[in-house]
Enzyme design. Structure first.
Site, short mmCIF file in Angstrom:
data_model
loop_
_atom_site.label_atom_id
_atom_site.label_comp_id
_atom_site.label_asym_id
_atom_site.label_seq_id
_atom_site.Cartn_x
_atom_site.Cartn_y
_atom_site.Cartn_z
N HIS A 22 0.81 -1.22 0.00
CA HIS A 22 0.00 0.00 0.00
C HIS A 22 0.84 1.27 0.00
O HIS A 22 1.87 1.36 0.66
CB HIS A 22 -1.03 0.00 1.14
CG HIS A 22 -0.48 -0.01 2.53
ND1 HIS A 22 -0.25 1.15 3.24
CD2 HIS A 22 -0.16 -1.03 3.37
CE1 HIS A 22 0.19 0.84 4.46
NE2 HIS A 22 0.26 -0.47 4.56
N ASP A 64 5.98 1.60 6.64
CA ASP A 64 4.68 0.94 6.52
C ASP A 64 3.82 1.82 5.61
O ASP A 64 3.23 2.78 6.08
CB ASP A 64 4.08 0.79 7.92
CG ASP A 64 2.67 0.24 7.92
OD1 ASP A 64 2.24 -0.29 6.89
OD2 ASP A 64 2.00 0.36 8.96
N GLU A 74 -5.34 1.17 2.52
CA GLU A 74 -5.08 0.07 3.46
C GLU A 74 -5.17 0.53 4.90
O GLU A 74 -5.67 -0.20 5.76
CB GLU A 74 -3.71 -0.54 3.18
CG GLU A 74 -3.45 -1.86 3.89
CD GLU A 74 -2.93 -1.73 5.32
OE1 GLU A 74 -2.93 -2.73 6.05
OE2 GLU A 74 -2.52 -0.60 5.72
N GLU A 75 -4.68 1.73 5.20
CA GLU A 75 -4.62 2.20 6.59
C GLU A 75 -6.00 2.39 7.20
O GLU A 75 -6.12 2.50 8.43
CB GLU A 75 -3.81 3.50 6.68
CG GLU A 75 -2.31 3.34 6.40
CD GLU A 75 -1.57 2.54 7.46
OE1 GLU A 75 -2.20 2.09 8.44
OE2 GLU A 75 -0.35 2.36 7.32
N ASP A 97 3.85 -6.37 3.41
CA ASP A 97 3.64 -5.28 4.36
C ASP A 97 4.66 -5.44 5.48
O ASP A 97 5.32 -6.48 5.59
CB ASP A 97 2.20 -5.32 4.90
CG ASP A 97 1.69 -3.95 5.31
OD1 ASP A 97 2.52 -3.10 5.67
OD2 ASP A 97 0.47 -3.74 5.28
N HIS A 123 4.34 2.66 13.26
CA HIS A 123 3.43 3.81 13.42
C HIS A 123 4.08 4.96 14.18
O HIS A 123 3.40 5.90 14.60
CB HIS A 123 2.11 3.40 14.06
CG HIS A 123 1.22 2.65 13.12
ND1 HIS A 123 -0.14 2.51 13.32
CD2 HIS A 123 1.47 1.98 11.97
CE1 HIS A 123 -0.67 1.81 12.35
NE2 HIS A 123 0.29 1.47 11.51
#
Length: 346
Positions: A68, A185, A219-220, A239, A319
């Protein structure tokens, strides 16, 4: 397979530097389109903006790969009376790590303004709870780098509720081959798939199966690949691999995820990936990620009749301010390549 390290790292650095919070990914997709076109591949976009690259194999069986392009981010919730911006988050960024980070505000008219994300008690000489107040989204603001003193001043800039706020990724690739940035990510995995595409083209590889590579855009927020091309028989998400409590993966490994919050991944696919990692003497780890979902999770929830699995490079501090090593990138590319060129589907 020998992969072009300089190519992969160039793609990673350039892509990571393009703002693409989830829902605002056009510039990242346009960048990838140009790179895919330069390699000579056939590609298309679907209605939600996913970029799909199509590779023809020697059989009718089709393997899907996905990574993504969308990242975590923020959005203007409202404009405060002093001209600063109140926020809502896009996806799940670790809010405490955003305190004092630079950002860019993208307006609907196409203007970009810089600013700084701060707690609403930003000065230790003024606020007694400056160090202790909880850093949660309700307590954060953006200080805009323009002369604004009122809500009306900010509105005159064209900034309004619903504008996207992109967090500065602070991309750095060290001499020791660490890749440090927000949003590895999943832009490091996009770079991995681009590296595989480049190697296939450069070495004129004939594939045993059709391959559809999906660069997704949502995706998130859980629906990036909820709808996929109907010819895909199995889907492998690339991922980030998690590092931390009770996990075996490191920044030097390719992670093979056996189960995440959506449940176990396909037994046969996962077993095949483990066996290929062993046969190719890769540095790998098998782990379970209880607070994780992938584009394969979305595809399965969307009703697609596929089997699915998940791999990716080990990434530290997900994150937040993330980091991986090129060794993990290399190991992941090798496993992806081994998977799509292996003639045994069992």
């Amino acid at each position: 397979m020998k992969f072009n390290k300089d190519y992969v790292l160039r793609i990673a650095k350039e892509l990571l530097s393009i703002d693409s919070p989830t829902g605002y990914t056009n510039k990242a997709i346009e960048y990838l389109e140009k790179e895919v076109n330069a390699l000579g591949y056939t590609y298309s976009r679907n209605a939600k903006g996913n970029l799909i690259v199509s590779l023809k194999g020697t059989s009718d069986y089709t393997i899907g790969l996905c990574a993504h392009t969308d990242t975590l981010g923020l959005m203007v919730r409202s404009i405060s009376s002093d001209g600063t911006l109140a926020l809502t988050n896009l996806g799940g960024p670790l809010i405490p790590t955003l305190d004092a980070e630079y950002c860019r505000i993208h307006t609907r008219e196409g203007n970009i303004y810089t600013g700084t994300i701060l707690a609403n008690v930003p000065a230790s000489h003024v606020y007694p709870d400056a160090a202790t107040k909880e850093r949660k989204i309700e307590n954060m603001l953006v200080r805009i780098d323009e002369v604004v003193k009122t809500k009306e001043d900010t509105e005159k800039l064209g900034i309004q509720n619903g504008d996207f706020v992109a967090i500065d990724p602070k991309v750095e690739i060290t001499k020791s081959d660490f890749i440090k940035s927000r949003f590895l990510d999943d832009k490091i995995s996009v770079s991995i798939l681009m590296g595989v595409l480049e190697a296939i083209k450069t070495n004129n590889i004939e594939l045993p199966y059709n391959v559809e590579i999906i660069f997704s855009t949502y995706e998130e927020v859980g629906h990036g690949s909820s709808s996929i091309p109907s010819n895909i028989n199995e889907l492998l998400a690339v991922d980030m691999g998690c590092i931390g409590l009770d996990l075996a993966c490191t920044e030097y490994d390719v992670s093979i995820c056996a189960k995440d919050s959506s449940g176990p991944y396909d037994y046969n696919m996962t077993t095949k990936l483990v066996n290929l990692a062993k046969a190719n003497k890769l540095s790998y780890a098998v782990d379970i990620y209880p607070y994780y979902g992938s584009d394969v999770s979305a595809a399965l929830s969307g009703g697609n009749n596929i089997r699915g699995a998940l791999i990716g490079p080990g990434v530290h501090a997900s994150h937040g301010m993330e980091r991986t090593h090129y060794q993990a990138v290399e190991q992941t590319m090798q496993l992806v390549y081994a998977y799509i060129t292996d003639k045994d589907l069992a």
